[in-house]
Design a protein around this motif. Structure first.
Motif, PDB file in Angstrom:
ATOM      1  N   TYR A  88       0.836  -1.200   0.000  1.00  0.00           N
ATOM      2  CA  TYR A  88       0.000   0.000   0.000  1.00  0.00           C
ATOM      3  C   TYR A  88       0.879   1.261   0.000  1.00  0.00           C
ATOM      4  N   ARG A  89       1.854   1.285   0.903  1.00  0.00           N
ATOM      5  CA  ARG A  89       2.740   2.463   0.986  1.00  0.00           C
ATOM      6  C   ARG A  89       3.523   2.665  -0.310  1.00  0.00           C
ATOM      7  N   GLU A  90       4.012   1.577  -0.894  1.00  0.00           N
ATOM      8  CA  GLU A  90       4.776   1.687  -2.139  1.00  0.00           C
ATOM      9  C   GLU A  90       3.898   2.173  -3.284  1.00  0.00           C
ATOM     10  N   LEU A  91       2.681   1.657  -3.375  1.00  0.00           N
ATOM     11  CA  LEU A  91       1.770   2.099  -4.432  1.00  0.00           C
ATOM     12  C   LEU A  91       1.341   3.546  -4.227  1.00  0.00           C
ATOM     13  N   LEU A  92       1.134   3.939  -2.977  1.00  0.00           N
ATOM     14  CA  LEU A  92       0.778   5.331  -2.701  1.00  0.00           C
ATOM     15  C   LEU A  92       1.923   6.260  -3.101  1.00  0.00           C
ATOM     16  N   SER A  93       3.132   5.864  -2.804  1.00  0.00           N
ATOM     17  CA  SER A  93       4.297   6.655  -3.181  1.00  0.00           C
ATOM     18  C   SER A  93       4.397   6.780  -4.699  1.00  0.00           C
ATOM     19  N   ALA A  94       4.217   5.667  -5.406  1.00  0.00           N
ATOM     20  CA  ALA A  94       4.255   5.698  -6.871  1.00  0.00           C
ATOM     21  C   ALA A  94       3.130   6.572  -7.420  1.00  0.00           C
ATOM     22  N   PHE A  95       1.947   6.448  -6.825  1.00  0.00           N
ATOM     23  CA  PHE A  95       0.805   7.242  -7.276  1.00  0.00           C
ATOM     24  C   PHE A  95       1.093   8.736  -7.114  1.00  0.00           C
ATOM     25  N   LEU A  98       3.215  10.017  -9.845  1.00  0.00           N
ATOM     26  CA  LEU A  98       2.481  10.106 -11.113  1.00  0.00           C
ATOM     27  C   LEU A  98       1.402  11.184 -11.114  1.00  0.00           C
ATOM     28  N   ASP A  99       0.961  11.586  -9.932  1.00  0.00           N
ATOM     29  CA  ASP A  99      -0.068  12.625  -9.805  1.00  0.00           C
ATOM     30  C   ASP A  99       0.604  13.992  -9.950  1.00  0.00           C
ATOM     31  N   LYS A 100       0.983  14.303 -11.174  1.00  0.00           N
ATOM     32  CA  LYS A 100       1.766  15.516 -11.457  1.00  0.00           C
ATOM     33  C   LYS A 100       1.039  16.805 -11.105  1.00  0.00           C
ATOM     34  N   GLN A 101      -0.279  16.787 -11.250  1.00  0.00           N
ATOM     35  CA  GLN A 101      -1.076  17.980 -10.971  1.00  0.00           C
ATOM     36  C   GLN A 101      -1.455  18.106  -9.496  1.00  0.00           C
ATOM     37  N   LYS A 102      -1.121  17.083  -8.703  1.00  0.00           N
ATOM     38  CA  LYS A 102      -1.456  17.034  -7.270  1.00  0.00           C
ATOM     39  C   LYS A 102      -2.965  17.184  -7.054  1.00  0.00           C
ATOM     40  N   LYS A 103      -3.746  16.499  -7.912  1.00  0.00           N
ATOM     41  CA  LYS A 103      -5.202  16.538  -7.831  1.00  0.00           C
ATOM     42  C   LYS A 103      -5.775  15.274  -7.193  1.00  0.00           C
ATOM     43  N   GLY A 104      -4.919  14.314  -6.858  1.00  0.00           N
ATOM     44  CA  GLY A 104      -5.408  13.059  -6.306  1.00  0.00           C
ATOM     45  C   GLY A 104      -5.878  12.096  -7.376  1.00  0.00           C
ATOM     46  N   GLU A 105      -5.391  12.301  -8.602  1.00  0.00           N
ATOM     47  CA  GLU A 105      -5.747  11.412  -9.700  1.00  0.00           C
ATOM     48  C   GLU A 105      -4.636  11.403 -10.741  1.00  0.00           C
ATOM     49  N   ILE A 106      -4.601  10.308 -11.505  1.00  0.00           N
ATOM     50  CA  ILE A 106      -3.651  10.244 -12.612  1.00  0.00           C
ATOM     51  C   ILE A 106      -4.425   9.978 -13.896  1.00  0.00           C
ATOM     52  N   ASP A 130      -8.761  -3.212 -21.578  1.00  0.00           N
ATOM     53  CA  ASP A 130      -9.812  -3.727 -20.690  1.00  0.00           C
ATOM     54  C   ASP A 130      -9.572  -3.302 -19.249  1.00  0.00           C
ATOM     55  N   MET A 131      -8.318  -3.388 -18.803  1.00  0.00           N
ATOM     56  CA  MET A 131      -7.994  -2.990 -17.422  1.00  0.00           C
ATOM     57  C   MET A 131      -8.325  -1.528 -17.189  1.00  0.00           C
ATOM     58  N   ILE A 132      -7.957  -0.700 -18.136  1.00  0.00           N
ATOM     59  CA  ILE A 132      -8.224   0.738 -18.000  1.00  0.00           C
ATOM     60  C   ILE A 132      -9.726   1.000 -18.035  1.00  0.00           C
ATOM     61  N   ARG A 133     -10.429   0.348 -18.937  1.00  0.00           N
ATOM     62  CA  ARG A 133     -11.881   0.523 -19.044  1.00  0.00           C
ATOM     63  C   ARG A 133     -12.567   0.090 -17.747  1.00  0.00           C
ATOM     64  N   ASN A 134     -12.104  -1.007 -17.156  1.00  0.00           N
ATOM     65  CA  ASN A 134     -12.697  -1.505 -15.907  1.00  0.00           C
ATOM     66  C   ASN A 134     -12.315  -0.653 -14.705  1.00  0.00           C
ATOM     67  N   THR A 135     -11.215   0.074 -14.810  1.00  0.00           N
ATOM     68  CA  THR A 135     -10.771   0.935 -13.712  1.00  0.00           C
ATOM     69  C   THR A 135     -11.409   2.316 -13.811  1.00  0.00           C
ATOM     70  N   ASP A 146      -7.687   4.943  -4.940  1.00  0.00           N
ATOM     71  CA  ASP A 146      -8.403   3.706  -4.623  1.00  0.00           C
ATOM     72  C   ASP A 146      -8.558   2.827  -5.861  1.00  0.00           C
ATOM     73  N   GLU A 147      -8.900   3.446  -6.979  1.00  0.00           N
ATOM     74  CA  GLU A 147      -9.034   2.697  -8.231  1.00  0.00           C
ATOM     75  C   GLU A 147      -7.680   2.138  -8.672  1.00  0.00           C
ATOM     76  N   PHE A 148      -6.645   2.956  -8.556  1.00  0.00           N
ATOM     77  CA  PHE A 148      -5.281   2.544  -8.908  1.00  0.00           C
ATOM     78  C   PHE A 148      -4.832   1.374  -8.041  1.00  0.00           C
TER      79      PHE A 148
END
Length: 155
Positions: A88-95, A98-106, A130-135, A146-148
Motif C-alpha cells: 500500500y505504501r509503495e503504491l501510494l508513493s508511486a501514485f 504520477l499525480d503531477k497535478q497534485k489533484k489526487g488522480e492520474i 480492458d484494465m483501464i476501461r474496468n478501472t 483507490d481505483e489505482f
C-alpha cells in the motif's frame, strides 16, 4: 529465522513481536487464540484490518472451523498484513509521483504507460485497454488512488 510471504520477508524481530502478542491472547495456554481475538491482537500490533477481511482471513487459517487460530496461522496472517501495508505504501508513493497535478488522480494515459512497463509477456494491448476501461468506469480519463490500488493489487 525470517519468514517469507510471497516475495516479502518478515524479520526475526517482527516474528518475535508477533509471538509475544499471540501469547497475550492465548488465554487458555493452548497454543491457539480464538478467531474472535484476531482483530484485537492485530490492533495490539498496531495493524488495522477491516471486519470483512478479518473474517475471511480467520476462515482461511481455521479451515476446520474450530474457532481457533494456531501460531503458524497467526504468523502467516501477520506477514500477509505487513506485506499488504508495505505494498500500500509503495503504491501510494508511486501514485503521488504520477499525480503531477497534485489533484489526487492520474490520467489514463499515464496509467497505460505504467501498465505497458510492468506487464508480463502474456498481457496484450487489448488486456490493458480492458484494465483501464474496468478501472475508469465513468470514462473521465483519470483514476484516483483507490481505483489505482485495486487495479495494481487485483483487490
Amino acid at each position: 529465522m525470517p519468514m517469507k510471504i510471497d516475495d516479502f520477508e518478515v524479520s526475526d524481530s517482527q516474528i518475535e513481536v508477533a509471538k509475544d502478542c499471540f501469547k497475550k491472547f492465548d488465554k487458555k495456554s493452548i497454543d491457539k487464540i480464538s478467531s474472535n481475538d484476531l482483530g484485537p491482537a492485530f490492533t495490539n500490533l498496531k495493524l488495522t484490518v477491516k471486519g470483512d477481511k478479518l473474517k475471511e482471513w480467520a476462515d482461511m487459517v481455521d479451515s476446520e472451523a474450530t474457532g481457533y487460530i494456531d501460531i503458524e496461522g497467526f504468523l502467516y496472517l501477520y506477514g500477509k498484513k505487513l506485506k499488504e501495508d508495505t505494498d500500500y505504501r509503495e503504491l501510494l508513493s508511486a501514485f503521488k509521483v504520477l499525480d503531477k497535478q497534485k489533484k489526487g488522480e492520474i490520467s489514463t494515459e499515464d496509467l497505460r504507460w505504467i501498465l505497458e512497463n510492468v506487464k508480463d509477456s502474456t498481457t496484450t494491448s487489448d488486456d490493458i485497454d480492458d484494465m483501464i476501461r474496468n478501472t475508469d468506469i465513468d470514462g473521465s480519463g483519470s483514476v484516483d488512488f483507490d481505483e489505482f490500488y485495486k487495479l495494481m493489487t487485483c483487490d
